[in-house]
Design a protein around this motif. Structure first.
Motif, PDB file in Angstrom:
ATOM      1  N   SER A   1       8.522  -2.455  -7.632  1.00  0.00           N
ATOM      2  CA  SER A   1       7.873  -2.622  -8.937  1.00  0.00           C
ATOM      3  C   SER A   1       8.879  -3.199  -9.918  1.00  0.00           C
ATOM      4  O   SER A   1      10.097  -3.036  -9.756  1.00  0.00           O
ATOM      5  N   CYS A   2       8.353  -3.885 -10.950  1.00  0.00           N
ATOM      6  CA  CYS A   2       9.204  -4.435 -12.005  1.00  0.00           C
ATOM      7  C   CYS A   2       8.404  -4.434 -13.297  1.00  0.00           C
ATOM      8  O   CYS A   2       7.322  -5.034 -13.365  1.00  0.00           O
ATOM      9  N   GLN A   3       8.901  -3.758 -14.302  1.00  0.00           N
ATOM     10  CA  GLN A   3       8.166  -3.596 -15.557  1.00  0.00           C
ATOM     11  C   GLN A   3       9.031  -4.028 -16.735  1.00  0.00           C
ATOM     12  O   GLN A   3      10.207  -3.709 -16.823  1.00  0.00           O
ATOM     13  N   LYS A   4       8.413  -4.779 -17.649  1.00  0.00           N
ATOM     14  CA  LYS A   4       9.107  -5.203 -18.869  1.00  0.00           C
ATOM     15  C   LYS A   4       9.215  -4.007 -19.805  1.00  0.00           C
ATOM     16  O   LYS A   4       8.265  -3.260 -20.011  1.00  0.00           O
ATOM     17  N   ILE A   5      10.418  -3.806 -20.352  1.00  0.00           N
ATOM     18  CA  ILE A   5      10.625  -2.750 -21.327  1.00  0.00           C
ATOM     19  C   ILE A   5      11.253  -3.370 -22.575  1.00  0.00           C
ATOM     20  O   ILE A   5      11.451  -4.580 -22.640  1.00  0.00           O
ATOM     21  N   LYS A   6      11.558  -2.540 -23.577  1.00  0.00           N
ATOM     22  CA  LYS A   6      12.059  -3.053 -24.849  1.00  0.00           C
ATOM     23  C   LYS A   6      13.318  -3.879 -24.675  1.00  0.00           C
ATOM     24  O   LYS A   6      13.455  -4.946 -25.270  1.00  0.00           O
ATOM     25  N   LYS A   7      14.239  -3.392 -23.859  1.00  0.00           N
ATOM     26  CA  LYS A   7      15.478  -4.123 -23.619  1.00  0.00           C
ATOM     27  C   LYS A   7      15.620  -4.412 -22.133  1.00  0.00           C
ATOM     28  O   LYS A   7      16.221  -3.633 -21.393  1.00  0.00           O
TER      29      LYS A   7
ATOM     30  N   VAL B   1      17.641  -3.647 -15.546  1.00  0.00           N
ATOM     31  CA  VAL B   1      18.271  -4.955 -15.345  1.00  0.00           C
ATOM     32  C   VAL B   1      17.901  -5.900 -16.482  1.00  0.00           C
ATOM     33  O   VAL B   1      17.012  -5.618 -17.299  1.00  0.00           O
ATOM     34  N   ASP B   2      18.586  -7.045 -16.525  1.00  0.00           N
ATOM     35  CA  ASP B   2      18.358  -7.998 -17.623  1.00  0.00           C
ATOM     36  C   ASP B   2      17.538  -9.216 -17.210  1.00  0.00           C
ATOM     37  O   ASP B   2      17.416 -10.176 -17.972  1.00  0.00           O
ATOM     38  N   GLN B   3      16.965  -9.185 -15.973  1.00  0.00           N
ATOM     39  CA  GLN B   3      16.117 -10.289 -15.517  1.00  0.00           C
ATOM     40  C   GLN B   3      14.912  -9.722 -14.769  1.00  0.00           C
ATOM     41  O   GLN B   3      15.011  -8.666 -14.140  1.00  0.00           O
ATOM     42  N   PRO B   4      13.761 -10.434 -14.785  1.00  0.00           N
ATOM     43  CA  PRO B   4      12.573  -9.947 -14.068  1.00  0.00           C
ATOM     44  C   PRO B   4      12.618 -10.300 -12.583  1.00  0.00           C
ATOM     45  O   PRO B   4      13.313 -11.234 -12.176  1.00  0.00           O
ATOM     46  N   PHE B   5      11.859  -9.526 -11.781  1.00  0.00           N
ATOM     47  CA  PHE B   5      11.712  -9.806 -10.356  1.00  0.00           C
ATOM     48  C   PHE B   5      10.236  -9.700  -9.987  1.00  0.00           C
ATOM     49  O   PHE B   5       9.449  -9.054 -10.680  1.00  0.00           O
ATOM     50  N   THR B   6       9.895 -10.305  -8.840  1.00  0.00           N
ATOM     51  CA  THR B   6       8.520 -10.301  -8.359  1.00  0.00           C
ATOM     52  C   THR B   6       8.335  -9.202  -7.317  1.00  0.00           C
ATOM     53  O   THR B   6       9.191  -9.033  -6.431  1.00  0.00           O
ATOM     54  N   VAL B   7       7.247  -8.441  -7.437  1.00  0.00           N
ATOM     55  CA  VAL B   7       6.959  -7.390  -6.461  1.00  0.00           C
ATOM     56  C   VAL B   7       6.856  -8.014  -5.074  1.00  0.00           C
ATOM     57  O   VAL B   7       6.196  -9.046  -4.881  1.00  0.00           O
ATOM     58  N   GLY B   8       7.548  -7.421  -4.097  1.00  0.00           N
ATOM     59  CA  GLY B   8       7.564  -7.943  -2.733  1.00  0.00           C
ATOM     60  C   GLY B   8       8.717  -8.886  -2.462  1.00  0.00           C
ATOM     61  O   GLY B   8       8.966  -9.247  -1.304  1.00  0.00           O
TER      62      GLY B   8
END
Length: 387
Positions: free
Chosen positions: A22-28, A72-79
């Motif tokens: 999973s990868c979720q955007k948060i405030k920072k 972390v400071d970058q997004p990732f894709t599930v899977g």
């Protein structure tokens, strides 16, 4: 705790591949979970691991309900398959430190019966341990020697996950009653302790153990200690300092303490002599002052002598206010004293007129004026005329 986590199963693992769960955007930044991880989450007094996941920086790692969250400071894709890399210098220092702490705590418990009731390890490898009993310096010296003897023996550090029934027949250290999965860290016959932290595989990997200080804490003592690379760096620093001090005092390293004490005694004697002459100077200077409501002195002296001047002038003249200013680089330090005028209120006005800063009590104030001496004298003269 998850016994299958990479940081438990493979504590020497520096990098690994896994899949994003999973990868979720948060405030920072973003919070990421994965199928597996070698990143140790903060816990048990030990800081979390840092490092990278692909090109992203790992900023924090926390665990809740057996799920490890990576910030972390970058997004990732599930899977997505990703590559994690531990900041190994940081991790290994944490492992050295935590294992060293177990040895010290185990030895203190075995020899004195005291419990480790508080433990903290910072990100630089500096540790504090709180014990619920009193130790003498000779006790600490002995414990440090024994702890390093355990390191030299290069004993295996083993990990067990005993069942509740097995734990009922085990003697082990623990700060609180534990349920569920309990991880037991054993260091030969020297320590058996419930612990969720990471550890080296053998005591020889810990390196030197150095107890830096001991202070009273609550009903016991608090030790400050370092291990491994941190202890070596500490020794190098102190060795460098001693190597610089030795020629300064023309003594061998073992003579530095005595030389410093002698220099301190000489300095104190000189200070006492200077103070005696300053007292005589104050008496002579005061006798030369003209009669005035405000006695103003411009003297190149330290703040202690400025206060002595003010107190002596007030007690040996009829003036209302004693003021001393002394040049301090581009500013003038000041001390004012009075037995009849509220200087705490007056100093605000003077500071406004003379670009000053400072304050104090109504009987004495001190601070600095950032202006020229002629302007200071002019303002003080005007104040004298208004009294």
């Amino acid at each position: 705790m998850n016994p299958e986590a990479y940081y438990y199963r493979y504590p020497m693992m520096k990098e690994f591949d896994t899949i994003v769960r999973s990868c979720q955007k948060i405030k920072k930044g973003y919070v990421l979970t994965m199928d597996q991880t070698a990143f140790y989450p903060e816990g048990g007094g030990q800081p979390c691991d840092l490092g990278t996941i692909d090109t992203a920086s790992v900023l924090d790692v926390q665990e809740k309900d057996n799920v490890v969250y990576h910030y972390v400071d970058q997004p990732f894709t599930v899977g997505q398959t990703i590559h994690g890399m531990i900041d190994w210098n940081r991790r290994f220092l944490m492992m050295q430190s935590h294992s060293g702490e177990h040895i010290v705590s185990g030895l203190v418990h075995a020899q004195f019966g005291y419990d480790n009731v508080g433990f903290h390890l910072d990100t630089q490898g500096l540790m504090t341990i709180d014990f619920n009993g009193v130790l003498a310096q000779t006790d600490i010296d002995s414990i440090e020697k024994l702890a390093n003897d355990v390191v030299f023996q290069d004993i295996p550090i083993t990990i067990e996950w005993p069942t509740k029934e097995q734990r009922e027949h085990m003697a082990y250290r623990s700060k609180k009653a534990l349920d569920g999965d309990v991880r037991i860290v054993k260091i030969g016959s020297y320590d058996t302790c419930a612990c969720c932290g990471t550890h080296v595989e053998r005591t020889g990997q810990i390196g030197p153990i150095k107890i830096l200080s001991m202070e009273k804490h609550k009903q016991g003592v608090r030790l400050q200690l370092i291990c491994g690379r941190k202890a070596i760096m500490d020794h190098q620093l102190k060795h460098t300092i001693c190597a610089q001090l030795s020629p300064m005092f023309s003594v061998p390293v073992e003579g530095i303490v005595a030389a410093v004490k002698k220099a301190q005694e000489d300095s104190n004697e000189k200070s006492r002599t200077i103070h005696k002459w300053q007292e005589k100077y104050i008496v002579l200077k005061t006798a030369m002052l003209p009669t005035s409501k405000i006695q103003f002195l411009e003297e190149d002296v330290d703040r202690y002598t400025m206060r002595d001047f003010c107190n002596y002038v007030l007690s040996h003249t009829d003036c209302l206010v004693a003021i001393v200013v002394s040049k301090n680089q581009e500013r003038y330090s000041y001390v004012m004293a009075s037995q009849t005028i509220d200087l705490k209120t007056k100093v605000k006005e003077l500071n406004a007129l003379l670009c000053g800063r400072g304050g104090g009590q109504k009987e004495m104030v001190q601070g600095t004026f950032q202006t020229d001496i002629e302007t200071i004298k002019k303002v003080i003269h005007q104040w004298n005329d208004s009294l």
